[in-house]
Design an enzyme around this catalytic site. Structure first.
Site, PDB file in Angstrom:
ATOM      1  N   ALA A   9       0.841  -1.181   0.000  1.00  0.00           N
ATOM      2  CA  ALA A   9       0.000   0.000   0.000  1.00  0.00           C
ATOM      3  C   ALA A   9       0.878   1.232   0.000  1.00  0.00           C
ATOM      4  O   ALA A   9       2.102   1.138  -0.066  1.00  0.00           O
ATOM      5  CB  ALA A   9      -0.899   0.015   1.240  1.00  0.00           C
ATOM      6  N   GLU A  94       7.422  -3.265   7.231  1.00  0.00           N
ATOM      7  CA  GLU A  94       8.366  -2.467   6.441  1.00  0.00           C
ATOM      8  C   GLU A  94       9.162  -3.360   5.497  1.00  0.00           C
ATOM      9  O   GLU A  94      10.385  -3.244   5.364  1.00  0.00           O
ATOM     10  CB  GLU A  94       9.282  -1.659   7.351  1.00  0.00           C
ATOM     11  CG  GLU A  94       8.459  -0.759   8.273  1.00  0.00           C
ATOM     12  CD  GLU A  94       9.207   0.477   8.714  1.00  0.00           C
ATOM     13  OE1 GLU A  94       9.655   1.213   7.813  1.00  0.00           O
ATOM     14  OE2 GLU A  94       9.331   0.685   9.911  1.00  0.00           O
ATOM     15  N   CYS A 153      -9.186  13.224  -3.112  1.00  0.00           N
ATOM     16  CA  CYS A 153     -10.241  13.398  -4.113  1.00  0.00           C
ATOM     17  C   CYS A 153     -11.215  12.222  -4.116  1.00  0.00           C
ATOM     18  O   CYS A 153     -12.223  12.247  -4.801  1.00  0.00           O
ATOM     19  CB  CYS A 153      -9.632  13.550  -5.497  1.00  0.00           C
ATOM     20  SG  CYS A 153      -8.883  12.026  -6.114  1.00  0.00           S
ATOM     21  N   HIS A 190      -3.216  13.052  -9.096  1.00  0.00           N
ATOM     22  CA  HIS A 190      -2.803  14.178  -8.248  1.00  0.00           C
ATOM     23  C   HIS A 190      -1.330  14.114  -7.886  1.00  0.00           C
ATOM     24  O   HIS A 190      -0.691  15.144  -7.674  1.00  0.00           O
ATOM     25  CB  HIS A 190      -3.704  14.236  -7.000  1.00  0.00           C
ATOM     26  CG  HIS A 190      -5.051  14.823  -7.294  1.00  0.00           C
ATOM     27  ND1 HIS A 190      -6.233  14.201  -6.991  1.00  0.00           N
ATOM     28  CD2 HIS A 190      -5.366  15.983  -7.921  1.00  0.00           C
ATOM     29  CE1 HIS A 190      -7.235  14.965  -7.411  1.00  0.00           C
ATOM     30  NE2 HIS A 190      -6.731  16.037  -7.981  1.00  0.00           N
TER      31      HIS A 190
HETATM   32 ZN   LIG Z   1      -6.618  12.390  -6.195  1.00  0.00          ZN
END
Ligand SMILES: [Zn+2]
Length: 210
Positions: A9, A94, A153, A190
């Site tokens: 992730a 990690e 977003c 983004h």
């Molecule tokens: Zn975004």
């Protein structure tokens, strides 16, 4: 047969919480687990005062853990432990910091000791490049599981930017910086705008807004 898993992730997706919860589930059923965490960057949050390692999540869970560094033979360490304490699952936090050879050692723990190995880590760094451990895990793990988190977003966040002490997005630098830097997970669209690789169309902007 036991498998090698890679849960990947971006930052702040709750990977460590998932790891600790999964380990707890084993222990609750009377089974034994081994936890490893990268010792490379000597994060204060990974050391007890006596120097022993531990893993702590943002929501307050924690557990003792063994450190690993480059050059450590993880197969040998687990095999030795398993000889006197039957081990039911191995967890690695990690995991992006694993060396390629260590990922192969983890594969052998699954293949030859028949112990499942659950790795949790970042896929890419703030410049969108794979970490060494992540590259090897993506190549040879039996199961890849994406831990989802979202951009501001609402789209899925797959990338991360690093904000320096001045609050601006770092465009280059060391792969890992420990200190006051803050990481923010973003969608790819983004991320490219924040990194200045595409014109800002709907940048919400904590960064380059000069
Ligand atoms: Zn975004």
């Amino acid at each position: 047969m036991a498998k090698l898993y890679f849960h990947y992730a971006t930052m702040n997706a709750g990977k460590t919480t998932m790891l600790l919860q999964a380990s707890y589930n084993y222990r609750e059923r009377g089974m034994s687990t081994m936890l490893f965490v990268a010792g490379h960057y000597r994060k204060a949050s990974h050391y007890h005062k006596d120097g022993a390692g531990y893993i702590a999540s943002r929501i307050g869970l924690e557990a003792d853990a063994e450190m690993f560094s480059d050059g450590d033979d993880l197969f040998a360490r687990v095999a030795e432990h398993h000889r006197h304490t039957t081990t039911h699952c191995v967890f690695v936090d990690e995991a992006q910091f694993l060396a390629e050879e260590q990922v192969w050692q983890l594969a052998r723990i699954a293949d030859r000791l028949d112990i499942p190995v659950m790795c949790y880590g970042l896929r890419t760094d703030f410049q969108g490049k794979l970490f060494t451990g992540s590259r090897a895990l993506l190549a040879i793990a039996d199961e890849l599981r994406e831990v989802r988190t979202i951009c501001r977003c609402g789209r899925k966040a797959t990338m991360v930017v690093r904000l320096g002490p001045d609050g601006k997005v770092a465009k280059k630098g060391e792969q890992v910086a420990i200190g006051k830097d803050v990481y923010v997970s973003l969608c790819r669209r983004h991320w490219e705008e924040e990194m200045g690789r595409w014109r800002a169309e709907d940048l919400i902007g904590f960064a380059g807004a000069e």
